[in-house]
Scaffold this motif. Structure first.
Motif, PDB file in Angstrom:
ATOM      1  N   ALA A 123       0.817  -1.211   0.000  1.00  0.00           N
ATOM      2  CA  ALA A 123       0.000   0.000   0.000  1.00  0.00           C
ATOM      3  C   ALA A 123       0.854   1.266   0.000  1.00  0.00           C
ATOM      4  O   ALA A 123       0.522   2.252  -0.659  1.00  0.00           O
ATOM      5  CB  ALA A 123      -0.930   0.003   1.213  1.00  0.00           C
ATOM      6  N   VAL A 124       1.970   1.230   0.720  1.00  0.00           N
ATOM      7  CA  VAL A 124       2.821   2.411   0.846  1.00  0.00           C
ATOM      8  C   VAL A 124       3.956   2.409  -0.181  1.00  0.00           C
ATOM      9  O   VAL A 124       4.255   3.438  -0.803  1.00  0.00           O
ATOM     10  CB  VAL A 124       3.398   2.515   2.276  1.00  0.00           C
ATOM     11  N   CYS A 125       4.574   1.261  -0.398  1.00  0.00           N
ATOM     12  CA  CYS A 125       5.771   1.188  -1.239  1.00  0.00           C
ATOM     13  C   CYS A 125       5.467   0.922  -2.718  1.00  0.00           C
ATOM     14  O   CYS A 125       6.285   1.234  -3.578  1.00  0.00           O
ATOM     15  CB  CYS A 125       6.716   0.106  -0.709  1.00  0.00           C
ATOM     16  N   ASP A 126       4.319   0.347  -3.008  1.00  0.00           N
ATOM     17  CA  ASP A 126       3.964   0.048  -4.404  1.00  0.00           C
ATOM     18  C   ASP A 126       2.465   0.283  -4.610  1.00  0.00           C
ATOM     19  O   ASP A 126       1.713  -0.634  -4.968  1.00  0.00           O
ATOM     20  CB  ASP A 126       4.319  -1.406  -4.731  1.00  0.00           C
ATOM     21  N   PRO A 127       1.993   1.536  -4.394  1.00  0.00           N
ATOM     22  CA  PRO A 127       0.549   1.809  -4.410  1.00  0.00           C
ATOM     23  C   PRO A 127      -0.118   1.570  -5.752  1.00  0.00           C
ATOM     24  O   PRO A 127      -1.307   1.241  -5.795  1.00  0.00           O
ATOM     25  CB  PRO A 127       0.467   3.290  -4.011  1.00  0.00           C
ATOM     26  N   LEU A 128       0.607   1.735  -6.858  1.00  0.00           N
ATOM     27  CA  LEU A 128       0.013   1.563  -8.181  1.00  0.00           C
ATOM     28  C   LEU A 128      -0.380   0.111  -8.449  1.00  0.00           C
ATOM     29  O   LEU A 128      -1.312  -0.154  -9.212  1.00  0.00           O
ATOM     30  CB  LEU A 128       0.974   2.059  -9.266  1.00  0.00           C
ATOM     31  N   ARG A 129       0.329  -0.827  -7.850  1.00  0.00           N
ATOM     32  CA  ARG A 129       0.021  -2.242  -8.058  1.00  0.00           C
ATOM     33  C   ARG A 129      -0.637  -2.884  -6.840  1.00  0.00           C
ATOM     34  O   ARG A 129      -0.813  -4.096  -6.785  1.00  0.00           O
ATOM     35  CB  ARG A 129       1.306  -3.014  -8.406  1.00  0.00           C
ATOM     36  N   TYR A 130      -1.017  -2.038  -5.863  1.00  0.00           N
ATOM     37  CA  TYR A 130      -1.565  -2.562  -4.612  1.00  0.00           C
ATOM     38  C   TYR A 130      -2.831  -3.384  -4.843  1.00  0.00           C
ATOM     39  O   TYR A 130      -2.948  -4.521  -4.369  1.00  0.00           O
ATOM     40  CB  TYR A 130      -1.861  -1.406  -3.650  1.00  0.00           C
ATOM     41  N   LYS A 131      -3.792  -2.829  -5.602  1.00  0.00           N
ATOM     42  CA  LYS A 131      -5.073  -3.517  -5.788  1.00  0.00           C
ATOM     43  C   LYS A 131      -4.931  -4.803  -6.594  1.00  0.00           C
ATOM     44  O   LYS A 131      -5.710  -5.741  -6.427  1.00  0.00           O
ATOM     45  CB  LYS A 131      -6.076  -2.583  -6.457  1.00  0.00           C
ATOM     46  N   SER A 132      -3.941  -4.847  -7.467  1.00  0.00           N
ATOM     47  CA  SER A 132      -3.736  -6.073  -8.240  1.00  0.00           C
ATOM     48  C   SER A 132      -2.992  -7.129  -7.433  1.00  0.00           C
ATOM     49  O   SER A 132      -3.176  -8.334  -7.642  1.00  0.00           O
ATOM     50  CB  SER A 132      -2.953  -5.760  -9.529  1.00  0.00           C
ATOM     51  N   LYS A 133      -2.145  -6.683  -6.508  1.00  0.00           N
ATOM     52  CA  LYS A 133      -1.376  -7.621  -5.678  1.00  0.00           C
ATOM     53  C   LYS A 133      -2.199  -8.127  -4.484  1.00  0.00           C
ATOM     54  O   LYS A 133      -2.147  -9.304  -4.136  1.00  0.00           O
ATOM     55  CB  LYS A 133      -0.099  -6.939  -5.173  1.00  0.00           C
ATOM     56  N   ILE A 134      -2.924  -7.212  -3.836  1.00  0.00           N
ATOM     57  CA  ILE A 134      -3.686  -7.568  -2.637  1.00  0.00           C
ATOM     58  C   ILE A 134      -5.177  -7.528  -2.987  1.00  0.00           C
ATOM     59  O   ILE A 134      -5.854  -6.517  -2.797  1.00  0.00           O
ATOM     60  CB  ILE A 134      -3.374  -6.612  -1.462  1.00  0.00           C
ATOM     61  N   ASN A 135      -5.679  -8.633  -3.515  1.00  0.00           N
ATOM     62  CA  ASN A 135      -7.094  -8.736  -3.867  1.00  0.00           C
ATOM     63  C   ASN A 135      -7.815  -9.665  -2.882  1.00  0.00           C
ATOM     64  O   ASN A 135      -7.213 -10.163  -1.917  1.00  0.00           O
ATOM     65  CB  ASN A 135      -7.265  -9.229  -5.309  1.00  0.00           C
TER      66      ASN A 135
END
Length: 333
Positions: A123-135
Motif C-alpha cells: 500500500a505504501v511502497c507500491d501503491p500503483l500495483r496494490y489492488k492487483s497484488k492484494i485482492n
C-alpha cells in the motif's frame, strides 16, 4: 496447606493467598477480560457492518480482532481461575484443549500481523500495483494460513506431547492432580518460539523498517512540490497520507505485540537451559502480560482511527439498527 482434593494422592496445592488478594486479582483480571471482549467485539461489529470499512486491510484486522476476542472470551477466564487458585478444575482433556487454543490464538495473532505488514508494504511502497497484488483471493489465503497453520502446530504439539520430549523428568516432578502446566523441553521451547514469534517478528520488523524509509522519502517529495499541486494530486496525497497513517498505526500495534509477548517467549527459550529456575508464578504473570496485548489493540484503534470512534458512537447509541446505517460514511473517501 490446602490441597486440590484431599482424597487424591499427589494432589496440587491450592494458593495460600488471602481472600483480599484473591478478590483483587479476580477484579483486575475480570476488567482485562471485559475490556478485551468488548473492545474487539466493537471492532468486529464495525468492520462487518459498515460497508465503507470493507477493505483488504480491514478484513485482516477483522480476522485478528476475532482472534483476540476468542482469546478473551474462551481462554482468559479459565486462565484466570488457574492463576488465582493455582489449580485446574476443568479436567485433563480440557486442559489440553485450553493449552492448544491458547498457543494457537497467540500464534495466529502474530501471523495476522505478519500479513498485515505485507499488505501495508504494498500500500505504501507500491501503491500503483496494490489492488492487483492484494485482492480478495490473496486476503482469503492470508486469513486461512493465519488460522490453519497455528491450529495444526498448536494442537499437534500438545496432543502428541511433542513439547515434553526431553523434559519428561521435570514434568513428572511437577505434575500433580488438578494441575494444568505447560512445559517445554530445550528443543521444543526453541522450535515453538522460533515458529510462533521470532521469525515472524523479525520479518515484520524488516518490512516496517522498509515502509518507514519509503514513507519518509515520499513525504519529502510531497513537501517539495506542495505548492504546485493539481486537484488529482491532492486526492493522491490524501490517499497516501491515509495509507501512511494506517501503516504507522499498525506499526504501533505490532510494537505493542512485541513488547507484550517478548518476555514470555524469551523465558520459554532460556528456562529449560536454566533447569527451570523461573518460578511458575513469574511465567504465569508473563502470560497475562502477553494477554494484555489483545486488550490494547482496540485501544490503539480508538486513539488513532477516526472511523473507529465514529463507529463506536453509532453502536453505543443503537443507531447501528437503523435502516441503511451500514452505508454511513465514517471518513471522507
Amino acid at each position: 496447606m490446602q490441597l486440590f482434593c484431599e482424597s487424591i494422592n499427589g494432589s496440587c496445592i491450592r494458593s495460600s493467598w488471602s481472600n483480599s488478594i484473591r478478590i483483587s486479582m479476580y477484579i483486575f483480571m475480570v476488567c482485562i477480560i471485559l475490556a478485551t471482549v468488548a473492545g474487539n467485539l466493537t471492532v468486529i461489529i464495525s468492520i462487518s457492518h459498515f460497508k465503507q470499512l470493507h477493505t483488504p486491510t480491514n478484513f485482516l484486522i477483522l480476522s485478528m480482532a476475532t482472534v483476540d476476542f476468542l482469546l478473551g472470551f474462551f481462554i482468559m477466564p479459565c486462565s484466570m481461575v488457574r492463576s488465582v487458585e493455582h489449580c485446574w478444575y476443568f479436567g485433563e482433556f480440557f486442559c489440553k484443549i485450553h493449552t492448544s487454543m491458547d498457543i494457537m490464538l497467540s500464534t495466529a495473532s502474530i501471523f495476522h500481523l505478519s500479513f498485515i505488514s505485507i499488505d501495508r508494504y504494498y500500500a505504501v511502497c507500491d501503491p500503483l500495483r496494490y489492488k492487483s497484488k492484494i485482492n480478495t483471493f490473496v486476503i482469503v489465503v492470508m486469513v486461512c494460513i493465519s488460522w490453519m497453520v497455528p491450529a495444526a502446530f498448536a494442537f499437534g504439539m500438545i496432543f502428541l506431547d511433542l513439547n515434553l520430549r526431553g523434559a519428561e523428568k521435570i514434568y513428572n516432578h511437577v505434575h500433580c492432580a488438578g494441575g494444568c502446566f505447560l512445559i517445554f523441553s530445550e528443543t521444543s521451547g526453541i522450535v515453538a518460539s522460533i515458529v510462533s514469534f521470532y521469525i515472524p517478528g523479525f520479518v515484520m520488523l524488516c518490512i516496517y523498517r522498509k515502509i518507514y524509509s519509503v514513507a519518509r522519502k515520499q513525504a519529502r517529495s510531497i513537501n517539495a512540490i506542495s505548492r504546485k499541486k493539481m486537484e488529482f494530486e491532492m486526492k493522491h496525497d490524501i490517499s497516501f497520507c491515509r495509507e501512511r497513517k494506517a501503516a504507522k498505526t499498525l506499526g504501533i500495534i505490532m510494537g505493542a505485540f512485541l513488547i507484550c509477548w517478548t518476555p514470555f517467549f524469551f523465558s520459554t527459550v532460556i528456562n529449560p537451559f536454566m533447569n527451570y529456575v523461573i518460578p511458575p508464578i513469574i511465567i504465569d504473570a508473563l502470560v497475562w502480560f502477553g494477554y494484555l496485548n489483545s486488550t490494547l489493540n482496540p485501544i490503539v484503534y480508538a486513539f488513532f482511527y477516526m472511523w473507529f470512534r465514529r463507529a463506536l458512537k453509532i453502536i453505543l447509541f443503537g443507531k447501528v439498527f437503523q435502516q441503511d446505517s451500514s452505508r454511513t460514511h465514517l471518513f471522507a473517501d
